[in-house]
Design a protein around this motif. Structure first.
Motif, PDB file in Angstrom:
ATOM      1  N   SER A  78     -31.268 -12.978 -21.181  1.00  0.00           N
ATOM      2  CA  SER A  78     -31.634 -14.376 -21.393  1.00  0.00           C
ATOM      3  C   SER A  78     -30.479 -15.307 -21.042  1.00  0.00           C
ATOM      4  N   SER A  79     -30.820 -16.555 -20.713  1.00  0.00           N
ATOM      5  CA  SER A  79     -29.780 -17.545 -20.438  1.00  0.00           C
ATOM      6  C   SER A  79     -29.002 -17.878 -21.705  1.00  0.00           C
ATOM      7  N   TRP A  80     -29.640 -17.743 -22.866  1.00  0.00           N
ATOM      8  CA  TRP A  80     -28.948 -17.955 -24.135  1.00  0.00           C
ATOM      9  C   TRP A  80     -27.803 -16.948 -24.269  1.00  0.00           C
ATOM     10  N   SER A  81     -28.103 -15.670 -24.041  1.00  0.00           N
ATOM     11  CA  SER A  81     -27.073 -14.637 -24.130  1.00  0.00           C
ATOM     12  C   SER A  81     -26.010 -14.830 -23.055  1.00  0.00           C
ATOM     13  N   ARG A 133     -26.444 -13.913 -33.348  1.00  0.00           N
ATOM     14  CA  ARG A 133     -27.780 -14.110 -33.896  1.00  0.00           C
ATOM     15  C   ARG A 133     -28.285 -12.847 -34.591  1.00  0.00           C
ATOM     16  N   SER A 256     -36.473 -25.083 -30.221  1.00  0.00           N
ATOM     17  CA  SER A 256     -35.789 -24.363 -29.142  1.00  0.00           C
ATOM     18  C   SER A 256     -36.405 -24.796 -27.816  1.00  0.00           C
ATOM     19  N   ASP A 284     -31.193 -26.659 -27.657  1.00  0.00           N
ATOM     20  CA  ASP A 284     -30.296 -25.660 -27.073  1.00  0.00           C
ATOM     21  C   ASP A 284     -29.650 -26.190 -25.800  1.00  0.00           C
ATOM     22  N   LEU A 286     -30.560 -25.137 -22.607  1.00  0.00           N
ATOM     23  CA  LEU A 286     -30.403 -24.021 -21.673  1.00  0.00           C
ATOM     24  C   LEU A 286     -30.731 -24.495 -20.260  1.00  0.00           C
ATOM     25  N   LEU A 303     -23.279 -23.581 -26.963  1.00  0.00           N
ATOM     26  CA  LEU A 303     -23.301 -22.133 -27.159  1.00  0.00           C
ATOM     27  C   LEU A 303     -22.019 -21.449 -26.686  1.00  0.00           C
TER      28      LEU A 303
END
Length: 360
Positions: A78-81, A133, A256, A284, A286, A303
């Motif tokens: 994911s782009s979050w990670s 998380r 989100s 977020d 993202l 982030l």
């Protein structure tokens, strides 16, 4: 505390204090790195001998490098990670540490590292760990304490026990800013679509949303506040339910970006145009929020900075720095793009509800 060569042996942080150097510098000497000044290497070597520090061996006799730090992510694709990994890598490079990246295991309530992964972390002699998380169990906290492995939670899902270090974002302020933006545009029928109520970030954003409504003189509409899982499919289902209300919202504040894009899908299915008939705010910031059509107004959670801060906090814990703040929340910022506009048929700011609390 930092890792030791044995359960009762001195920690690397103890060696570093004795030699008057940083933990990463002591780690470089332990692992035979050449980028250490001769005088510094001499002090560390003497401290190692004096304290009886012994590195944990691996099967086959060689020692695991004690400059390793584990980063456990909920997923790797994911782009979050990706944002979290970017921040950790940059901070680790500055500290002279190496990162081992792995994905956590899904649990009934969230993400956790899994018992086998914790044992592997200890077996390779990692100097510390970052859990992104994650929702650790009491037995996992106890295991980490028993094995004297320092760790920091990045964006913890639930409130950790006292004394556990974590880095998050000021989600209450972010939630308030998002709803205040919609109020300023003239919206009064504002829905909130959040994640699980027991999780820290969704609960804080919901609190900020309610605070903004109160400050704006707008009464809460119980049918407009909904909580579900963070899965886009569930967000889409709740958004369809909101749009099917006799008096549907003209704006939706979503917790989100991924859930906000699911609201886009629900709106398209109902023939509702964004932002002409429905304004949407995510959270977020993202990359996909910029790629969406229309580009998504969202609350930026830093982030990469959160991840870098967590790594630096971990280094402080490895050095047994008792002055390190155990909980840090970085500021959020509203990023206005094209998914928000005044409500249908109204330009500019609309008047507040009347004294009876009726919505205009």
């Amino acid at each position: 505390m930092a890792r030791t060569g044995g359960p009762a042996g001195p920690t690397l942080a103890t060696v570093a204090r004795e030699a008057r150097v940083s933990v990463p510098t002591a780690s470089k000497v332990v692992n035979g790195r050449e980028d250490v000044a001769p005088e510094t290497r001499r002090r560390v070597t003497e401290a190692l001998d004096r304290l009886g520090y012994v590195r944990r061996p691996r099967a086959g006799g060689a020692a695991y490098p004690s400059s390793l730090v584990d980063l456990v992510l909920p997923a790797l694709g994911s782009s979050w990670s990706g944002a979290v990994l970017h921040g950790v890598e940059a901070a680790a490079a500055e500290a002279g540490l190496e990162i081992v990246v792995s994905a956590g295991l899904t649990t009934p309530r969230g993400y956790g590292p899994g018992r086998g992964r914790l044992h592997r972390l200890a077996a390779r002699g990692s100097a510390g760990a970052l859990f992104s998380r994650a929702e650790l169990t009491p037995s996992q906290y106890a295991w980490l304490e028993q094995h004297r492995i320092p760790f920091v939670l990045i964006d913890p899902l639930v409130a950790p026990p006292p004394g556990v270090a974590g880095v998050g974002a000021d989600d209450r302020a972010g939630g308030r800013a998002a709803t205040a933006h919609l109020l300023a545009l003239g919206h009064r029928r504002i829905a909130f679509l959040g994640g699980p109520r027991h999780q820290l970030a969704p609960a804080a954003r919901a609190a900020g949303h309610r605070a903004a409504l109160t400050a704006g003189g707008v009464p809460r509409h119980p049918a407009y506040e909904r909580h579900t899982t963070l899965a886009p499919a569930d967000a889409r289902r709740e958004a369809l339910a909101l749009l099917a209300l006799p008096e549907p919202p003209t704006a939706v504040h979503v917790c989100s970006d991924a859930m906000a894009l699911a609201v886009y899908e629900a709106a398209a299915e109902r023939g509702v145009r964004v932002p002409e008939e429905l304004s949407v705010v995510g959270c977020d910031d993202l990359p996909e929020s910029r790629w969406a059509a229309p580009a998504l107004t969202t609350v930026r959670r830093p982030l990469s900075d959160m991840a870098g801060t967590a790594l630096r906090l971990l280094v402080a814990l490895m050095a047994a720095d008792g002055t390190a703040a155990l909980r840090t929340d970085l500021p959020t910022r509203l990023v206005v793009r094209a998914s928000t506009a005044p409500p249908p048929g109204r330009a500019g700011t609309a008047p507040p509800p009347d004294r009876a609390g009726r919505l205009p």
